[in-house]
Design an enzyme around this catalytic site. Structure first.
Site, PDB file in Angstrom:
ATOM      1  N   GLU A   1     113.809 105.249  13.667  1.00 11.45           N
ATOM      2  CA  GLU A   1     112.086 104.986  13.672  1.00 11.45           C
ATOM      3  C   GLU A   1     111.313 104.594  14.709  1.00 11.45           C
ATOM      4  OE1 GLU A   1     110.740 106.055  10.987  1.00 11.45           O
ATOM      5  OE2 GLU A   1     112.211 106.444   9.511  1.00 11.45           O
TER       6      GLU A   1
ATOM      7  N   TYR B   1     106.704 106.203  26.211  1.00 14.62           N
ATOM      8  CA  TYR B   1     106.300 104.647  25.234  1.00 14.62           C
ATOM      9  C   TYR B   1     107.272 103.665  25.718  1.00 14.62           C
ATOM     10  CZ  TYR B   1     102.380 106.813  22.770  1.00 14.62           C
ATOM     11  OH  TYR B   1     101.378 107.729  22.721  1.00 14.62           O
TER      12      TYR B   1
ATOM     13  N   TYR C   1     103.983 100.867   9.358  1.00 13.66           N
ATOM     14  CA  TYR C   1     104.640 102.296   8.957  1.00 13.66           C
ATOM     15  C   TYR C   1     106.236 101.808   8.867  1.00 13.66           C
ATOM     16  CZ  TYR C   1     107.657 106.162   9.378  1.00 13.66           C
ATOM     17  OH  TYR C   1     108.711 107.065   9.253  1.00 13.66           O
TER      18      TYR C   1
ATOM     19  N   ARG D   1     120.160 110.959   9.365  1.00 15.52           N
ATOM     20  CA  ARG D   1     120.531 110.873   7.946  1.00 15.52           C
ATOM     21  C   ARG D   1     121.957 110.940   7.484  1.00 15.52           C
ATOM     22  NH1 ARG D   1     115.476 115.175   6.436  1.00 15.52           N
ATOM     23  NH2 ARG D   1     113.901 113.214   6.559  1.00 15.52           N
TER      24      ARG D   1
ATOM     25  N   CYS E   1     105.202 125.381  -1.525  1.00 15.55           N
ATOM     26  CA  CYS E   1     105.042 123.980  -1.792  1.00 15.55           C
ATOM     27  C   CYS E   1     105.246 123.520  -3.182  1.00 15.55           C
ATOM     28  CB  CYS E   1     103.617 123.530  -1.341  1.00 15.55           C
ATOM     29  SG  CYS E   1     103.329 121.832  -1.528  1.00 15.55           S
TER      30      CYS E   1
ATOM     31  N   CYS F   1     101.614 127.119   1.463  1.00 14.34           N
ATOM     32  CA  CYS F   1     101.255 126.595   0.216  1.00 14.34           C
ATOM     33  C   CYS F   1     101.998 127.378  -1.130  1.00 14.34           C
ATOM     34  CB  CYS F   1      99.566 126.517  -0.358  1.00 14.34           C
ATOM     35  SG  CYS F   1      98.881 125.545   1.064  1.00 14.34           S
TER      36      CYS F   1
ATOM     37  N   GLN G   1     105.582 108.295  17.235  1.00 18.06           N
ATOM     38  CA  GLN G   1     104.620 109.312  18.085  1.00 18.06           C
ATOM     39  C   GLN G   1     105.249 110.308  18.810  1.00 18.06           C
ATOM     40  OE1 GLN G   1     100.594 109.254  18.441  1.00 18.06           O
ATOM     41  NE2 GLN G   1     101.632 108.871  16.519  1.00 18.06           N
ATOM     42  N   THR G   2     106.606 110.633  18.297  1.00 20.26           N
ATOM     43  CA  THR G   2     107.373 111.449  19.103  1.00 20.26           C
ATOM     44  C   THR G   2     107.969 112.581  18.110  1.00 20.26           C
ATOM     45  OG1 THR G   2     107.980 109.745  20.635  1.00 20.26           O
ATOM     46  CG2 THR G   2     109.340 111.514  20.789  1.00 20.26           C
TER      47      THR G   2
END
Length: 358
Positions: free
Chosen positions: A60, A105, A143, A48, A224, A221, A65-66
């Site tokens: 990305e 993967y 995605y 970032r 949030c 919550c 899945q990691t």
DNA sequence: AATTCGGGGTG
DNA sequence: CACCCAGAATT
């Protein structure tokens, strides 16, 4: 309060607007408090630092899945070695796989490499800047295309992954099964909420909210920023949404790896196309009808899990007097040299055993 | 629509 | 041990 809960209970996604539930027709009702929260609480992640499409893309792919914590160090090492798409395109697959080893993967690594070559060859080194064009590259699906397009290029594209799936499902009270084709309604929710302004920040904020606040178990919550708009919270169904998906039972597999050893050298094989860990190195596996030879010494038994396979691998050492023939897919290498090969996870565990036992 | 890809962290 | 994770490609 009771009135609000009762009304929300009978509302579908496109239901009446009598209460303060999240309404896809008013995206800013979500985006404003969410982005305010994000500015204060966002995670400080290595990808970032800027919006360089190459860095966004690499992150990305690694994040598929990691978990974020696992990716951090791999990302820094990878970018350090391949700082731009040109250096990645110029690398050998062996170099790329070696840096990927342990991340899993491995098809991702090969597709990343192939995509880098294509970006350099077909796009003069600059990335396609729309989701549709990004999806043409190997390893980039719905995605990932949306993530890169929104984060790196400011396109208004939705995303749906593990975090946003959970956040959106709870937000609108989507209590049906999720995953695969069943995700389509949630894609529509995501598309309705993503704002024209700062879609990339919005998408990252949704993911951070899911990772920090709206967690699978014991969500916080009370902290949030969207709690007042959340249908699942208003109806007391936080724990039930999203609905858990049934899992396949694990299959037990037994195999035997043979460490063929002469002096301090051992035989390794490259996994063939179509096999697990394609292209990575491992010790040869005994065929089903291959009786363990007399004199084989049992070194260890290791177990590991690959998706729904639980594998127990017996490891034996067979000392030989003459070196077996080498080739492109078989090599006879010194134990100390195993470091330089990209190996499978169980293969690497065996290599460490050999190293430790001399 | 279902399966197949890893691997580590967590409760 | 079960569950989870910034999914994509293949069948």
């Amino acid at each position: 309060m009771a009135l609000q809960g009762a009304a929300a209970k009978h509302r579908s996604i496109r239901g009446p607007k009598a209460t303060r539930a999240a309404d896809p027709a008013k995206p800013m009702a979500i985006a404003r408090p969410l982005l305010a929260w994000y500015r204060r609480h966002r995670r400080d992640l290595p990808w970032r630092m800027n919006r360089d499409p190459y860095r966004v893309w690499v992150s990305e792919i690694m994040l598929q899945q990691t978990q974020v914590e696992r990716v951090k160090d791999f990302f820094v090492r990878f970018i350090d070695r391949f700082p731009a798409v040109e250096s990645l395109a110029a690398a050998s697959e062996r170099q790329v796989l070696r840096l990927w080893e342990g991340l899993g993967y491995y098809r991702r690594a090969r597709q990343l490499h192939a995509a880098a070559k294509r970006v350099v060859a077909d796009h003069a080194g600059s990335f396609p800047d729309t989701a549709a064009a990004l999806r043409e590259l190997p390893g980039i699906g719905r995605y990932t295309a949306g993530a890169i397009a929104s984060i790196a290029f400011g396109r208004r594209e939705p995303i749906l992954e593990a975090n946003s799936r959970r956040v959106f499902a709870r937000l609108v009270g989507h209590d049906r099964p999720v995953g695969g084709a069943a995700d389509e309604p949630l894609w529509q929710v995501a598309a309705a909420f993503v704002p024209v302004r700062d879609p990339g920040l919005f998408n990252q904020a949704i993911m951070d909210l899911g990772a920090i606040i709206c967690t699978p178990t014991q969500p916080q919550c009370d902290r949030c920023p969207l709690a007042g708009l959340c249908v699942a919270r208003a109806t007391g169904r936080i724990a039930e949404i999203p609905a858990p998906t049934p899992r396949r039972a694990a299959t037990l597999v037994r195999e035997t790896a043979v460490v063929i050893r002469q002096g301090d050298r051992v035989l390794v094989e490259r996994r063939p196309a179509g096999a697990w860990w394609e292209g990575l190195w491992d010790f040869p596996l005994a065929a089903a009808d291959d009786k363990v030879a007399r004199g084989d010494r049992r070194l260890a038994s290791i177990s590991y899990t690959v998706t729904h396979h639980r594998i127990t691998r017996r490891v034996v050492v067979r000392r030989v007097a003459t070196a077996p023939p080498a080739g492109r897919t078989k090599r006879f290498v010194a134990i100390a040299e195993l470091d330089r090969l990209a190996m499978t996870a169980p293969g690497r565990r065996i290599a460490r055993l050999l190293d430790a036992n001399g």
